[in-house]
Design a protein around this motif. Structure first.
Motif, PDB file in Angstrom:
ATOM      1  N   ARG A 119       0.815  -1.213   0.000  1.00 25.84           N
ATOM      2  CA  ARG A 119       0.000   0.000   0.000  1.00 25.84           C
ATOM      3  C   ARG A 119       0.844   1.257   0.000  1.00 25.84           C
ATOM      4  NH1 ARG A 119      -5.034  -1.692   3.725  1.00 25.84           N
ATOM      5  NH2 ARG A 119      -5.547   0.491   3.470  1.00 25.84           N
ATOM      6  N   LEU A 138       2.884   2.279   2.287  1.00 22.30           N
ATOM      7  CA  LEU A 138       2.903   2.941   3.596  1.00 22.30           C
ATOM      8  C   LEU A 138       4.267   2.800   4.255  1.00 22.30           C
ATOM      9  CD1 LEU A 138      -0.539   1.619   4.882  1.00 22.30           C
ATOM     10  CD2 LEU A 138      -0.022   3.977   4.205  1.00 22.30           C
ATOM     11  N   HIS A 156      -1.094  -2.926  11.261  1.00 25.92           N
ATOM     12  CA  HIS A 156      -1.792  -1.699  11.684  1.00 25.92           C
ATOM     13  C   HIS A 156      -0.886  -0.853  12.582  1.00 25.92           C
ATOM     14  CE1 HIS A 156      -6.053  -3.663  11.181  1.00 25.92           C
ATOM     15  NE2 HIS A 156      -5.351  -3.648  10.072  1.00 25.92           N
ATOM     16  N   THR A 174       0.427   2.856  11.842  1.00 28.21           N
ATOM     17  CA  THR A 174      -0.301   3.931  12.541  1.00 28.21           C
ATOM     18  C   THR A 174       0.077   4.097  14.019  1.00 28.21           C
ATOM     19  OG1 THR A 174      -2.138   2.550  13.325  1.00 28.21           O
ATOM     20  CG2 THR A 174      -2.315   3.417  11.078  1.00 28.21           C
ATOM     21  N   LEU A 198      -7.154  -0.663  16.921  1.00 34.96           N
ATOM     22  CA  LEU A 198      -8.571  -0.652  17.275  1.00 34.96           C
ATOM     23  C   LEU A 198      -8.810  -1.752  18.295  1.00 34.96           C
ATOM     24  CD1 LEU A 198     -10.014  -0.262  13.692  1.00 34.96           C
ATOM     25  CD2 LEU A 198     -10.268   1.396  15.548  1.00 34.96           C
ATOM     26  N   ASP A 256     -12.012  -1.912   5.150  1.00 37.99           N
ATOM     27  CA  ASP A 256     -10.688  -2.317   5.572  1.00 37.99           C
ATOM     28  C   ASP A 256     -10.299  -1.545   6.830  1.00 37.99           C
ATOM     29  OD1 ASP A 256      -7.848  -2.782   5.612  1.00 37.99           O
ATOM     30  OD2 ASP A 256      -7.689  -0.855   4.598  1.00 37.99           O
ATOM     31  N   PRO A 257     -10.044  -2.239   7.944  1.00 42.83           N
ATOM     32  CA  PRO A 257      -9.771  -1.535   9.204  1.00 42.83           C
ATOM     33  C   PRO A 257      -8.553  -0.612   9.138  1.00 42.83           C
ATOM     34  CG  PRO A 257     -10.075  -3.894   9.585  1.00 42.83           C
ATOM     35  CD  PRO A 257     -10.043  -3.696   8.107  1.00 42.83           C
ATOM     36  N   LEU A 258      -7.539  -1.005   8.390  1.00 43.24           N
ATOM     37  CA  LEU A 258      -6.355  -0.142   8.325  1.00 43.24           C
ATOM     38  C   LEU A 258      -6.698   1.198   7.673  1.00 43.24           C
ATOM     39  CD1 LEU A 258      -3.430   0.551   8.750  1.00 43.24           C
ATOM     40  CD2 LEU A 258      -2.811  -0.840   6.756  1.00 43.24           C
ATOM     41  N   TYR A 313      -9.503   2.603   7.771  1.00 41.48           N
ATOM     42  CA  TYR A 313     -10.277   3.329   8.784  1.00 41.48           C
ATOM     43  C   TYR A 313      -9.354   4.020   9.784  1.00 41.48           C
ATOM     44  CZ  TYR A 313     -13.449   3.973  12.743  1.00 41.48           C
ATOM     45  OH  TYR A 313     -14.163   4.491  13.788  1.00 41.48           O
TER      46      TYR A 313
END
Lengths: 479, 192
Positions: A57, A59, A165, A169, A173, B171-173, B175
């Motif tokens: 992606r 990132l 994730h 970031t 979550l 897609d949670p990422l 989000y």
């Protein structure tokens, strides 16, 4: 770290305090909370696909300074000469290690690599280096991340998607877990330690008994535990299904952390200590569940089945009239219904893992085995938790005690706990192991694992059978 | 980035009755050296399905029709143990689209839902009824969070966000990335 607003005066548990301090966005009906991650530990097994997902992606790693990597699961533990290249079990293991080395290099992430004096099992080196600190949120793609909760951190295992994730970031979550307090009153009897205590707790709660909960361990017996024992206790929280385990930081915690490489120094240390002192459950805090045990009634514990909750005092017998899973477990282990655990023959002993491979664990085993010999025909592996543990143990001569007794002294790593690096038992063998899981086949296909403390493992190595370390320790004392 | 929405699954079931089936059973650790995704179908329950020499065992899993039996009815506390996401990956590669149990382990459940493997925790009576019957046609309705299999019905409750992600393909990422400003603000406020 933010100070909670003065209006927020409702009593809180330790978990809630740490949780609240890391909320980027609170939980709503539609979405879980967004929680900031202070420290992200990574290793070679659960990270490669996460880096791939990031790169697909386009990132970047958001905070490489908050990530720390090590090599532990797939690495060999066979003795080596300094500077020698590791010999891996297979090409895939080698590739996995090289992939992490490459990912860390490209993303500017610190890595305790093959030749680093800081390398070791991820849950041993985090605390050892002072990366783990009270009040932090800590995650790792490894279920035994709960270990770090011993310092009053909120620490839990995540899957590879979530590793991605956090890399992207620095946040996660998370639905807010429930809370459970396990209070252990009294004083543990002589010869009974943290490993025995957590096996007794898991036997009480059941393998899924704490699912959805963060456990806080409290009470006089917990407060009296050494830092290493607290890590052993928190480490196995997941074996009761808990999301995490925590213990409020105190003088024991601070004394253990002070002066470690990444711990705050000078004025910052004093400031940190006074901040950390507030990290305890308020007297009126309410837990979703409460469990109480009398620590003074406990004995050394061993497991008799293929789930960590199938644990019993060492002087007990296996179930007399087993049904269902218990009957299957006894059959797997090769035990007859109603047999005494003590005296059951064993084939090997493993001292190691993120549960019990710290210096104090090796000292505990060495104290039992010093001047004695591993029973003929029994194989004993001693695998220090980190390069640092290995150095310290060697400086004290523990390696010589183990070698003289007939044990193998190995290089640091996860080794026979997860048995993916080539360190495995043989089908049908019984292994007394200081690790955390006795699942069928965990230590090699058909291998029968008996979980125990380092002292019990060492005593069993000498006897060639499940043996009570208290008898040896008393005999040593009487001499 | 969106994934394929999953609103309902209808397939035939197969049963693993054992409780506390751990992730080492679902995929033994020696298969975790992979650095890629996919190709874990043979690793799934490998040591139940194959002899040490690699021949198929007589385990019932080897009689599962992987094309039609895509819903696993599992015993209590399914997926306990490690955080390896290889466990839901292996189940997906084997062909499983949903796991119905009375209780699933936390990390397994979280990992599974991120990989389009729907985990439904249902009441014990319905669970017991489903465990007793092999090869039923089962419908998992993710939108309404219900299960129907002949005259057996049950409801389950997913984490609301996980449910949204499944049925809308969110897609949670993506989000979380949308909240980058809030993350940056948090970092500024909490800078040591």
């Amino acid at each position: 770290m933010k100070t909670p607003s003065p209006s927020d005066t409702s009593p809180k548990t330790l978990f809630e305090k740490v949780w609240d301090l890391h909320l980027i966005e609170p939980e709503t009906e539609a979405a879980p909370a967004l929680v900031y991650v202070d420290l992200h530990l990574i290793h070679e097994v659960t990270s490669p696909q996460a880096f791939t997902a990031l790169e697909e992606r386009g990132l970047k790693v958001r905070r490489p300074d908050r990530v720390f990597g090590t090599l532990d699961h797939s690495t060999p533990t066979t003795p080596r000469t300094p500077g020698a290249k590791p010999i891996y079990i297979n090409a895939a293991a080698k590739k996995q290690v090289e992939t992490l080395e490459d990912n860390c290099r490209r993303h500017g992430i610190r890595l305790a690599g093959w030749d680093s004096p800081e390398r070791g099992i991820v849950h041993v080196i985090g605390p050892e280096l002072g990366l783990t600190q009270p009040g932090m949120t800590i995650v790792c793609g490894d279920s035994h991340t709960s270990t770090h909760g011993a310092f009053g951190a909120l620490a839990f295992g995540i899957g590879t998607t979530e590793v991605g994730h956090v890399l992207a970031t620095q946040s996660l979550l998370q639905s807010k877990p429930k809370t459970m307090r396990v209070t252990v009153d009294g004083r543990l009897p002589h010869g009974v330690g943290g490993k025995d205590l957590i096996l007794a707790i898991i036997a009480e709660l059941g393998a899924g008994g704490a699912a959805g909960h963060v456990i806080e361990y409290a009470g006089a017996a917990i407060e009296a535990l050494s830092m290493e024992e607290r890590m052993t206790v928190c480490n196995m929280s997941i074996e009761a299904g808990a999301r995490a385990g925590m213990i409020a930081p105190d003088a024991t915690t601070f004394a253990w952390l002070e002066g470690r490489k990444h711990a705050p120094k000078g004025a910052a240390w004093e400031a940190a200590k006074s901040r950390w002192a507030g990290l305890k459950s308020d007297p009126d805090a309410v837990f979703d569940a409460e469990v109480r045990l009398d620590g003074s009634k406990l004995a050394p514990m061993v497991t008799w089945g293929d789930s960590p909750d199938m644990a019993a005092p060492i002087d007990a017998s296996v179930p007399r009239a087993p049904e269902g899973p218990a009957a299957e477990a006894l059959s797997y282990m090769g035990f007859k219904a109603g047999e005494a655990l003590m005296g059951e023959t064993i084939d090997a002993v493993f001292i190691g893992s993120c549960t019990n491979a710290r210096l104090s664990d090796l000292r505990e085993a060495a104290a039992v085995i010093a001047g004695r010999h591993v029973k003929q025909g029994v194989r004993m592996l001693v695998v220090p938790g980190s390069e640092e543990v290995k150095r310290q143990a060697e400086a004290e001569g523990l390696d010589a005690i183990f070698r003289t007794a007939g044990a193998e002294w190995r290089e640091p790593g996860c080794s026979m706990c997860i048995a993916m690096n080539g360190d495995t038992g043989l089908a049908g063998e019984r292994i007394v192991s200081t690790s955390n899981r006795n699942f069928a086949g965990r230590q090699g296909r058909g291998v029968r694992t008996i979980l125990a403390s380092p002292a019990t493992a060492a005593a069993s190595a000498i006897a060639g059978a499940i043996a009570d370390p208290r008898r040896i320790l008393e005999a040593s004392h009487a001499q | 980035m969106l994934s394929e929405p999953i609103k309902a699954i209808t397939a035939r079931s197969f049963v693993i009755r054992d409780s506390n089936v751990d992730t080492d059973q679902i995929i033994p650790a020696r298969f975790l050296t992979t650095t890629e995704r996919g190709a874990l179908a043979d690793a799934c329950f490998h040591d139940w399905r194959f002899t040490p020499e690699g021949a198929p065992t007589d385990h019932p899993l080897n009689r599962v029709d992987r094309d039609t039996q895509r819903i696993l009815i599992a015993g209590d506390n399914f997926g306990c143990g490690s955080s390896r996401e290889h466990a839901p990956w292996a189940l997906r590669d084997f062909g499983v689209e949903a796991v119905i149990t009375s209780r699933a382990a936390d990390i397994f459940k979280s990992n599974a839902l991120k990989n389009g493997l729907v985990v439904c925790e249902i009441d014990e009576a319905a669970h017991a009824a489903l465990l007793d019957r092999e090869d039923l046609e089962v419908t998992v309705d993710v939108v309404n969070q219900t299960i129907t299999a002949g005259n057996i019905t049950a409801s389950f409750k997913l984490d609301p966000f996980a449910r949204t992600c499944l049925i809308e393909g969110v897609d949670p990422l993506g989000y979380i990335l949308n909240q980058s400003d809030a993350i940056a603000r948090f970092e500024q406020e909490h800078a040591a």
